[in-house]
Design a protein around this motif. Structure first.
Motif, PDB file in Angstrom:
ATOM      1  N   MET A  74     -56.022  81.821 -77.270  1.00 41.66           N
ATOM      2  CA  MET A  74     -55.323  82.923 -76.630  1.00 41.66           C
ATOM      3  C   MET A  74     -56.195  83.546 -75.538  1.00 41.66           C
ATOM      4  N   ASP A  75     -55.566  83.818 -74.419  1.00 39.48           N
ATOM      5  CA  ASP A  75     -56.177  84.622 -73.360  1.00 39.48           C
ATOM      6  C   ASP A  75     -55.367  85.915 -73.329  1.00 39.48           C
ATOM      7  N   TYR A  76     -55.680  86.809 -74.241  1.00 40.94           N
ATOM      8  CA  TYR A  76     -54.827  87.972 -74.477  1.00 40.94           C
ATOM      9  C   TYR A  76     -54.592  88.761 -73.191  1.00 40.94           C
ATOM     10  N   THR A  77     -53.324  88.974 -72.872  1.00 42.50           N
ATOM     11  CA  THR A  77     -52.974  89.636 -71.621  1.00 42.50           C
ATOM     12  C   THR A  77     -53.313  91.118 -71.654  1.00 42.50           C
ATOM     13  N   LYS A  78     -53.022  91.760 -72.806  1.00 43.60           N
ATOM     14  CA  LYS A  78     -53.280  93.202 -72.959  1.00 43.60           C
ATOM     15  C   LYS A  78     -52.642  93.993 -71.814  1.00 43.60           C
ATOM     16  N   ALA A  79     -51.377  93.653 -71.528  1.00 44.08           N
ATOM     17  CA  ALA A  79     -50.665  94.272 -70.409  1.00 44.08           C
ATOM     18  C   ALA A  79     -50.473  95.760 -70.634  1.00 44.08           C
ATOM     19  N   PRO A  80     -50.886  96.602 -69.686  1.00 45.42           N
ATOM     20  CA  PRO A  80     -50.710  98.047 -69.843  1.00 45.42           C
ATOM     21  C   PRO A  80     -49.229  98.426 -69.834  1.00 45.42           C
ATOM     22  N   TYR A  81     -48.875  99.397 -70.654  1.00 49.65           N
ATOM     23  CA  TYR A  81     -47.517  99.936 -70.690  1.00 49.65           C
ATOM     24  C   TYR A  81     -47.631 101.458 -70.805  1.00 49.65           C
ATOM     25  N   PRO A  82     -46.551 102.193 -70.550  1.00 50.28           N
ATOM     26  CA  PRO A  82     -46.630 103.654 -70.672  1.00 50.28           C
ATOM     27  C   PRO A  82     -47.060 104.050 -72.082  1.00 50.28           C
ATOM     28  N   GLN A  83     -48.092 104.869 -72.171  1.00 48.73           N
ATOM     29  CA  GLN A  83     -48.691 105.187 -73.460  1.00 48.73           C
ATOM     30  C   GLN A  83     -49.134 106.648 -73.477  1.00 48.73           C
ATOM     31  N   LEU A  84     -48.966 107.295 -74.603  1.00 45.18           N
ATOM     32  CA  LEU A  84     -49.383 108.686 -74.751  1.00 45.18           C
ATOM     33  C   LEU A  84     -50.893 108.799 -74.981  1.00 45.18           C
ATOM     34  N   HIS A  85     -51.388 110.007 -74.865  1.00 42.38           N
ATOM     35  CA  HIS A  85     -52.729 110.381 -75.320  1.00 42.38           C
ATOM     36  C   HIS A  85     -53.855 109.719 -74.526  1.00 42.38           C
ATOM     37  N   GLY A  86     -53.785 109.846 -73.210  1.00 41.94           N
ATOM     38  CA  GLY A  86     -54.929 109.441 -72.396  1.00 41.94           C
ATOM     39  C   GLY A  86     -54.959 107.983 -71.984  1.00 41.94           C
ATOM     40  N   GLU A  87     -56.180 107.506 -71.728  1.00 42.09           N
ATOM     41  CA  GLU A  87     -56.400 106.171 -71.173  1.00 42.09           C
ATOM     42  C   GLU A  87     -55.784 105.088 -72.056  1.00 42.09           C
ATOM     43  N   PHE A  88     -55.200 104.091 -71.407  1.00 43.65           N
ATOM     44  CA  PHE A  88     -54.526 103.009 -72.133  1.00 43.65           C
ATOM     45  C   PHE A  88     -55.507 102.195 -72.974  1.00 43.65           C
ATOM     46  N   THR A  89     -55.072 101.863 -74.191  1.00 42.08           N
ATOM     47  CA  THR A  89     -55.807 100.921 -75.020  1.00 42.08           C
ATOM     48  C   THR A  89     -54.818  99.949 -75.650  1.00 42.08           C
ATOM     49  N   PRO A  90     -55.127  98.644 -75.644  1.00 44.04           N
ATOM     50  CA  PRO A  90     -54.237  97.681 -76.287  1.00 44.04           C
ATOM     51  C   PRO A  90     -54.510  97.513 -77.776  1.00 44.04           C
ATOM     52  N   PHE A  91     -55.614  98.075 -78.264  1.00 45.44           N
ATOM     53  CA  PHE A  91     -56.094  97.743 -79.605  1.00 45.44           C
ATOM     54  C   PHE A  91     -55.555  98.693 -80.675  1.00 45.44           C
ATOM     55  N   VAL A  92     -54.250  98.891 -80.638  1.00 46.96           N
ATOM     56  CA  VAL A  92     -53.561  99.705 -81.634  1.00 46.96           C
ATOM     57  C   VAL A  92     -52.326  98.947 -82.097  1.00 46.96           C
ATOM     58  N   SER A  93     -51.696  99.441 -83.142  1.00 51.69           N
ATOM     59  CA  SER A  93     -50.510  98.787 -83.674  1.00 51.69           C
ATOM     60  C   SER A  93     -49.414  98.652 -82.619  1.00 51.69           C
ATOM     61  N   ALA A  94     -48.655  97.568 -82.715  1.00 50.63           N
ATOM     62  CA  ALA A  94     -47.505  97.382 -81.826  1.00 50.63           C
ATOM     63  C   ALA A  94     -46.417  98.417 -82.081  1.00 50.63           C
ATOM     64  N   LEU A  95     -46.551  99.220 -83.136  1.00 50.09           N
ATOM     65  CA  LEU A  95     -45.654 100.361 -83.312  1.00 50.09           C
ATOM     66  C   LEU A  95     -45.766 101.310 -82.120  1.00 50.09           C
ATOM     67  N   ASP A  96     -46.936 101.344 -81.516  1.00 48.78           N
ATOM     68  CA  ASP A  96     -47.166 102.158 -80.314  1.00 48.78           C
ATOM     69  C   ASP A  96     -46.280 101.679 -79.170  1.00 48.78           C
ATOM     70  N   LEU A  97     -46.143 100.361 -79.032  1.00 47.92           N
ATOM     71  CA  LEU A  97     -45.293  99.793 -77.982  1.00 47.92           C
ATOM     72  C   LEU A  97     -43.841 100.178 -78.214  1.00 47.92           C
ATOM     73  N   ILE A  98     -43.390 100.127 -79.469  1.00 47.40           N
ATOM     74  CA  ILE A  98     -42.006 100.517 -79.767  1.00 47.40           C
ATOM     75  C   ILE A  98     -41.794 101.988 -79.455  1.00 47.40           C
ATOM     76  N   ALA A  99     -42.676 102.846 -79.942  1.00 47.70           N
ATOM     77  CA  ALA A  99     -42.497 104.291 -79.768  1.00 47.70           C
ATOM     78  C   ALA A  99     -42.425 104.684 -78.296  1.00 47.70           C
ATOM     79  N   ASN A 100     -43.181 103.992 -77.467  1.00 47.74           N
ATOM     80  CA  ASN A 100     -43.264 104.373 -76.049  1.00 47.74           C
ATOM     81  C   ASN A 100     -42.279 103.656 -75.138  1.00 47.74           C
ATOM     82  N   THR A 101     -41.834 102.458 -75.529  1.00 39.99           N
ATOM     83  CA  THR A 101     -40.987 101.674 -74.615  1.00 39.99           C
ATOM     84  C   THR A 101     -39.700 101.160 -75.245  1.00 39.99           C
ATOM     85  N   GLY A 102     -39.560 101.262 -76.572  1.00 40.14           N
ATOM     86  CA  GLY A 102     -38.373 100.710 -77.217  1.00 40.14           C
ATOM     87  C   GLY A 102     -38.306  99.204 -77.072  1.00 40.14           C
TER      88      GLY A 102
END
Length: 246
Positions: free
Chosen positions: A190-218
């Motif tokens: 894998m060459d993890y893309t870690k694509a930035p998406y709209p995210q709460l609470h400051g600077e973007f980080t990819p290293f959190v649960s994908a629940l974060d992706l659902i909450a912010n983008t549906g």
């Protein structure tokens, strides 16, 4: 035929969903030793006060247990604690309720072991993002394949008719690439893309649960699950060395 083999992770990060999106067959690897501190029973959640661990407590854990032998503990109301943490962290997220409903759906059931719970959490994420349509999910105990390490992985891929084995970076510690080459199976990291998406609470980080992706983008978040791979011979030497030394 692309095969992915992975230990289960509790509501995993988007990187694992990238692997699922590539896979024709995904193998839940639950009959291997549980490692304390792994992501099988915990994941990070981004909050206004930084990232926090969301952890499922374990019952009577002892050295040498397999993932499918480790049981969640109900001495603490961890389901309620997790839902409270998520509800607070994503108060201002546009798709907070959809994310909480997904977690409630997973937590509505009892699980015999932590592997079953983690697998259910992955499947719920895949269903939400429609990643399960083109991928077949297989539990390792359905295959009846013994051995260990690289030899066993190769046997699994061959038994499934795989022509490509797609794996995370940790496989660089033990994988016999030459053995795969001899059988005509391509190994790709894998060459993890870690694509930035709209995210709460400051600077973007990819290293959190994908629940974060659902909450912010549906469900629109699927467009941020955009995998890339690298043939093993092109996998950077420094990455291989780092995986081996970790």
């Amino acid at each position: 035929m692309k095969v992915v083999i992975s230990q289960p992770m509790l509501f995993p990060w988007v990187g694992l969903l990238e692997q699922v999106r590539l896979a024709d067959v995904y193998v839940n690897y639950t009959d291997v030793q549980f490692s304390k501190g792994s992501f099988v029973n915990r994941v990070q959640v981004k909050t206004a006060n930084g990232s926090r661990w969301m952890t499922v407590p374990l019952a009577d854990l002892h050295l040498g247990q397999r993932i499918d032998q480790v049981r969640p503990s109900d001495k603490r109301p961890w389901r309620e604690e997790h839902l409270a943490l998520l509800a607070d962290a994503y108060t201002d997220a546009p798709y907070r309720d959809a994310m909480l409903d997904l977690v409630r759906g997973v937590y509505a059931h009892d699980y015999a072991d932590i592997g079953a719970l983690a697998t259910a959490s992955l499947l719920a994420l895949c269903e939400y993002f429609d990643l399960d349509r083109d991928c077949r999910f297989v539990d390792i105990d359905e295959l009846g394949i013994g051995d260990s390490g690289s030899t066993r992985v190769l046997k699994i891929v061959r038994s499934l008719g795989g022509t490509r084995y797609i794996t995370g970076h940790g496989a660089a510690r033990y994988l016999d690439h030459a053995a795969f080459d001899r059988t005509g199976i391509a190994v790709e990291y894998m060459d993890y893309t870690k694509a930035p998406y709209p995210q709460l609470h400051g600077e973007f980080t990819p290293f959190v649960s994908a629940l974060d992706l659902i909450a912010n983008t549906g469900s629109h978040g699927k467009k941020f699950i955009c995998p890339r791979i690298t043939p093993w011979k092109d996998f950077p030497t420094h990455e291989r060395n780092r995986a081996i030394s970790d």
